[in-house]
Design a protein around this motif. Structure first.
Motif, PDB file in Angstrom:
ATOM      1  N   ILE A  13      50.253  36.805  38.914  1.00 58.25           N
ATOM      2  CA  ILE A  13      49.168  37.169  39.825  1.00 58.25           C
ATOM      3  C   ILE A  13      47.943  37.630  39.039  1.00 58.25           C
ATOM      4  O   ILE A  13      46.800  37.300  39.383  1.00 58.25           O
ATOM      5  N   TYR A  14      48.187  38.378  37.966  1.00 57.80           N
ATOM      6  CA  TYR A  14      47.080  38.859  37.141  1.00 57.80           C
ATOM      7  C   TYR A  14      46.333  37.692  36.507  1.00 57.80           C
ATOM      8  O   TYR A  14      45.089  37.618  36.554  1.00 57.80           O
ATOM      9  N   LYS A  15      47.070  36.756  35.912  1.00 55.80           N
ATOM     10  CA  LYS A  15      46.443  35.604  35.254  1.00 55.80           C
ATOM     11  C   LYS A  15      45.702  34.729  36.259  1.00 55.80           C
ATOM     12  O   LYS A  15      44.581  34.261  35.990  1.00 55.80           O
ATOM     13  N   VAL A  16      46.328  34.498  37.398  1.00 52.63           N
ATOM     14  CA  VAL A  16      45.702  33.644  38.413  1.00 52.63           C
ATOM     15  C   VAL A  16      44.433  34.288  38.955  1.00 52.63           C
ATOM     16  O   VAL A  16      43.424  33.605  39.188  1.00 52.63           O
ATOM     17  N   SER A  17      44.454  35.603  39.156  1.00 54.16           N
ATOM     18  CA  SER A  17      43.265  36.282  39.675  1.00 54.16           C
ATOM     19  C   SER A  17      42.103  36.214  38.687  1.00 54.16           C
ATOM     20  O   SER A  17      40.955  35.936  39.071  1.00 54.16           O
ATOM     21  N   LEU A  42      47.033  42.735  42.358  1.00 55.38           N
ATOM     22  CA  LEU A  42      45.764  42.102  42.741  1.00 55.38           C
ATOM     23  C   LEU A  42      44.622  43.106  42.743  1.00 55.38           C
ATOM     24  O   LEU A  42      43.529  42.825  42.224  1.00 55.38           O
ATOM     25  N   LEU A  43      44.853  44.294  43.295  1.00 50.53           N
ATOM     26  CA  LEU A  43      43.797  45.304  43.333  1.00 50.53           C
ATOM     27  C   LEU A  43      43.459  45.824  41.941  1.00 50.53           C
ATOM     28  O   LEU A  43      42.280  46.041  41.618  1.00 50.53           O
ATOM     29  N   ILE A  44      44.474  46.021  41.103  1.00 50.68           N
ATOM     30  CA  ILE A  44      44.211  46.463  39.727  1.00 50.68           C
ATOM     31  C   ILE A  44      43.397  45.417  38.980  1.00 50.68           C
ATOM     32  O   ILE A  44      42.472  45.754  38.220  1.00 50.68           O
ATOM     33  N   THR A  45      43.721  44.155  39.189  1.00 47.26           N
ATOM     34  CA  THR A  45      42.945  43.083  38.555  1.00 47.26           C
ATOM     35  C   THR A  45      41.495  43.103  39.034  1.00 47.26           C
ATOM     36  O   THR A  45      40.558  42.956  38.231  1.00 47.26           O
ATOM     37  N   LEU A  46      41.300  43.277  40.342  1.00 42.50           N
ATOM     38  CA  LEU A  46      39.933  43.326  40.868  1.00 42.50           C
ATOM     39  C   LEU A  46      39.177  44.525  40.316  1.00 42.50           C
ATOM     40  O   LEU A  46      38.012  44.399  39.897  1.00 42.50           O
ATOM     41  N   TRP A  47      39.815  45.718  40.299  1.00 46.58           N
ATOM     42  CA  TRP A  47      39.129  46.897  39.762  1.00 46.58           C
ATOM     43  C   TRP A  47      38.802  46.709  38.286  1.00 46.58           C
ATOM     44  O   TRP A  47      37.730  47.130  37.817  1.00 46.58           O
ATOM     45  N   THR A  48      39.692  46.069  37.527  1.00 49.63           N
ATOM     46  CA  THR A  48      39.433  45.838  36.103  1.00 49.63           C
ATOM     47  C   THR A  48      38.245  44.913  35.912  1.00 49.63           C
ATOM     48  O   THR A  48      37.376  45.161  35.057  1.00 49.63           O
ATOM     49  N   GLN A  49      38.211  43.852  36.696  1.00 52.17           N
ATOM     50  CA  GLN A  49      37.090  42.918  36.575  1.00 52.17           C
ATOM     51  C   GLN A  49      35.779  43.517  37.073  1.00 52.17           C
ATOM     52  O   GLN A  49      34.708  43.243  36.523  1.00 52.17           O
ATOM     53  N   ILE A  50      35.855  44.333  38.104  1.00 47.15           N
ATOM     54  CA  ILE A  50      34.627  44.917  38.664  1.00 47.15           C
ATOM     55  C   ILE A  50      34.032  45.955  37.725  1.00 47.15           C
ATOM     56  O   ILE A  50      32.806  46.019  37.527  1.00 47.15           O
ATOM     57  N   THR A  51      34.864  46.775  37.118  1.00 45.27           N
ATOM     58  CA  THR A  51      34.368  47.860  36.269  1.00 45.27           C
ATOM     59  C   THR A  51      34.181  47.473  34.808  1.00 45.27           C
ATOM     60  O   THR A  51      33.722  48.311  34.015  1.00 45.27           O
ATOM     61  N   SER A  56      32.394  43.356  49.317  1.00 47.60           N
ATOM     62  CA  SER A  56      32.640  42.126  50.068  1.00 47.60           C
ATOM     63  C   SER A  56      33.731  41.289  49.412  1.00 47.60           C
ATOM     64  O   SER A  56      34.537  40.650  50.105  1.00 47.60           O
ATOM     65  N   GLN A  57      33.768  41.302  48.075  1.00 43.98           N
ATOM     66  CA  GLN A  57      34.801  40.552  47.365  1.00 43.98           C
ATOM     67  C   GLN A  57      36.198  41.092  47.671  1.00 43.98           C
ATOM     68  O   GLN A  57      37.136  40.323  47.920  1.00 43.98           O
ATOM     69  N   VAL A  58      36.347  42.404  47.688  1.00 41.66           N
ATOM     70  CA  VAL A  58      37.653  43.000  48.005  1.00 41.66           C
ATOM     71  C   VAL A  58      38.037  42.704  49.450  1.00 41.66           C
ATOM     72  O   VAL A  58      39.190  42.355  49.752  1.00 41.66           O
ATOM     73  N   GLY A  59      37.081  42.813  50.364  1.00 41.76           N
ATOM     74  CA  GLY A  59      37.359  42.482  51.760  1.00 41.76           C
ATOM     75  C   GLY A  59      37.753  41.028  51.943  1.00 41.76           C
ATOM     76  O   GLY A  59      38.642  40.706  52.746  1.00 41.76           O
ATOM     77  N   GLN A  60      37.113  40.118  51.180  1.00 43.00           N
ATOM     78  CA  GLN A  60      37.475  38.705  51.259  1.00 43.00           C
ATOM     79  C   GLN A  60      38.897  38.458  50.770  1.00 43.00           C
ATOM     80  O   GLN A  60      39.627  37.642  51.353  1.00 43.00           O
ATOM     81  N   GLU A  61      39.312  39.153  49.720  1.00 43.27           N
ATOM     82  CA  GLU A  61      40.681  38.977  49.210  1.00 43.27           C
ATOM     83  C   GLU A  61      41.702  39.439  50.245  1.00 43.27           C
ATOM     84  O   GLU A  61      42.729  38.777  50.451  1.00 43.27           O
TER      85      GLU A  61
END
Length: 368
Positions: free
Chosen positions: A1-5, A78-87, A109-114
């Motif tokens: 999931i991390y790699k795919v995200s 998925l959320l950890i991956t998003l937070w890592t990419q966002i920050t 908006s990106q988190v809401g879309q996921e």
């Protein structure tokens, strides 16, 4: 999931053809992988638990906890991956903003879309399994006489698995509500449709489960699983509100450093009386007594539940003793009836008794 995200985010940041089918597929790739993993892992856990020597009740709980861990862990990854990419910031301008504004100008908006993608794909998978897997399986079992198909059998309606799907969807709804306010309405419509799909599938395609299921003993366990999902939902949402800087390009919190900044700003604009009430409620002078009072109430209900449990155990023992007494009395009554029947048979064989049983004598007794 991390790699795919990470692959999906990097691919979408490089490709500018937003209408291409490949871009759409890659954009939904994390949700597809998570949904497929959630569909496959319960089957694997069901096979594994069949080789383990557990009681039926513990087997259900063990399988449910494993599936809950996998599903909630997939959302967490998925959320950890998003937070890592966002920050993650590579230059000084990004560091000043506090988030990666180049790739995520509107990260809320990106988190809401996921979360929206996960909700939609979960609905698609549940509907597709009911229509394209369970219904053909029923037709094959009903009209084909092959031993493999008959051994496969019809689909059984697993209550823990369906409860897990509800908990998973509720967790997604809790996480996405702050970033996508219309997500609860979508979840309501989704489960309204799923209810009737499951009802039709249960009545037409499924057979009752052979394993006993006690709803009274598992109700607390299901609520505990739902509480775990709520805690998992509150942690990332709280981090996003309190620590991650809000988007500077869009959203209702553009003028604030974080989303939490709107609360002090709103409180300062309230009348003086409401401000004093708010500061009093949020102060330690109110929080500590309230916490102590809550603990006392909780301990009271725990003690009350323990007392009720002891009473129930005593009543069960009393019922067991009364059951044994009834069996003893029934056995004694049976023995007495057997003794009486033997005495009656012995009396019937004696000559006076035979005279009393003469037909004319019996008719005379009847007339009398």
């Amino acid at each position: 999931i991390y790699k795919v995200s990470i692959f999906s985010q990097e691919f979408n940041s490089k490709i500018h053809q937003k209408n291409s089918l490949l871009n759409l597929l890659v954009e939904y790739l994390p949700s597809i992988v998570i949904t497929i993993a959630n569909f496959i892992t319960p089957i694997i856990f069901k096979i594994i638990v069949s080789f383990e020597d557990y009681t039926p009740a513990f087997e259900i709980r063990c399988t449910l906890m494993r599936c809950v861990f996998v599903r909630l862990a997939s959302i967490g990854v998925l959320l950890i991956t998003l937070w890592t990419q966002i920050t993650s910031c590579d230059d000084e301008k990004c560091s000043l903003c506090g988030y990666n504004y180049k790739h995520y100008p509107c990260w809320e908006s990106q988190v809401g879309q996921e979360m929206y993608k996960l909700m939609i794909f979960d609905f698609i998978i549940i509907s597709a399994v009911t229509i394209f897997v369970e219904f053909p399986r029923k037709l094959l079992v009903k009209h084909c006489s092959f031993k493999i198909i008959q051994w496969w059998g019809q689909q059984t309606f697993e209550i823990p698995q369906n409860v897990l799907e509800i908990v998973y969807g509720q967790t997604i709804c809790w996480i996405g509500t702050f970033y996508s306010p219309l997500l609860p309405a979508i979840a309501t419509a989704k489960y309204f449709i799923i209810f009737y799909i499951k009802k039709i599938g249960l009545m037409q395609n499924c057979t009752p489960s052979q394993k006993p299921f006690r709803a009274s003993s598992s109700n607390f366990f299901f609520l505990l699983v739902l509480l775990i999902g709520l805690i998992l939902a509150c942690i990332p949402v709280g981090i996003g509100i309190a620590y991650i800087p809000s988007s500077k390009a869009c959203g209702p919190f553009v003028a604030f450093n974080t989303s939490w900044g709107v609360i002090p700003y709103t409180v300062n604009r309230l009348p003086a009386g409401l401000q004093e009430f708010y500061h009093g409620v949020t102060s330690e002078a109110f929080a500590v007594p309230f916490f102590v009072f809550t603990c006392l109430v909780m301990f009271y209900f725990i003690a009350l539940a323990g007392a009720h449990k002891r009473v129930v155990m005593q009543l069960r023992k009393q019922l067991a003793v009364e059951g044994r007494d009834k069996l003893f009395l029934i056995r004694k009554l049976t023995e007495a009836q057997g003794a009486i029947s033997k005495i009656s048979t012995t009396q019937l064989r004696t000559p006076p008794t035979l005279q009393l049983l003469h037909p004319h004598r019996l008719q005379a007794d009847v007339h009398v």
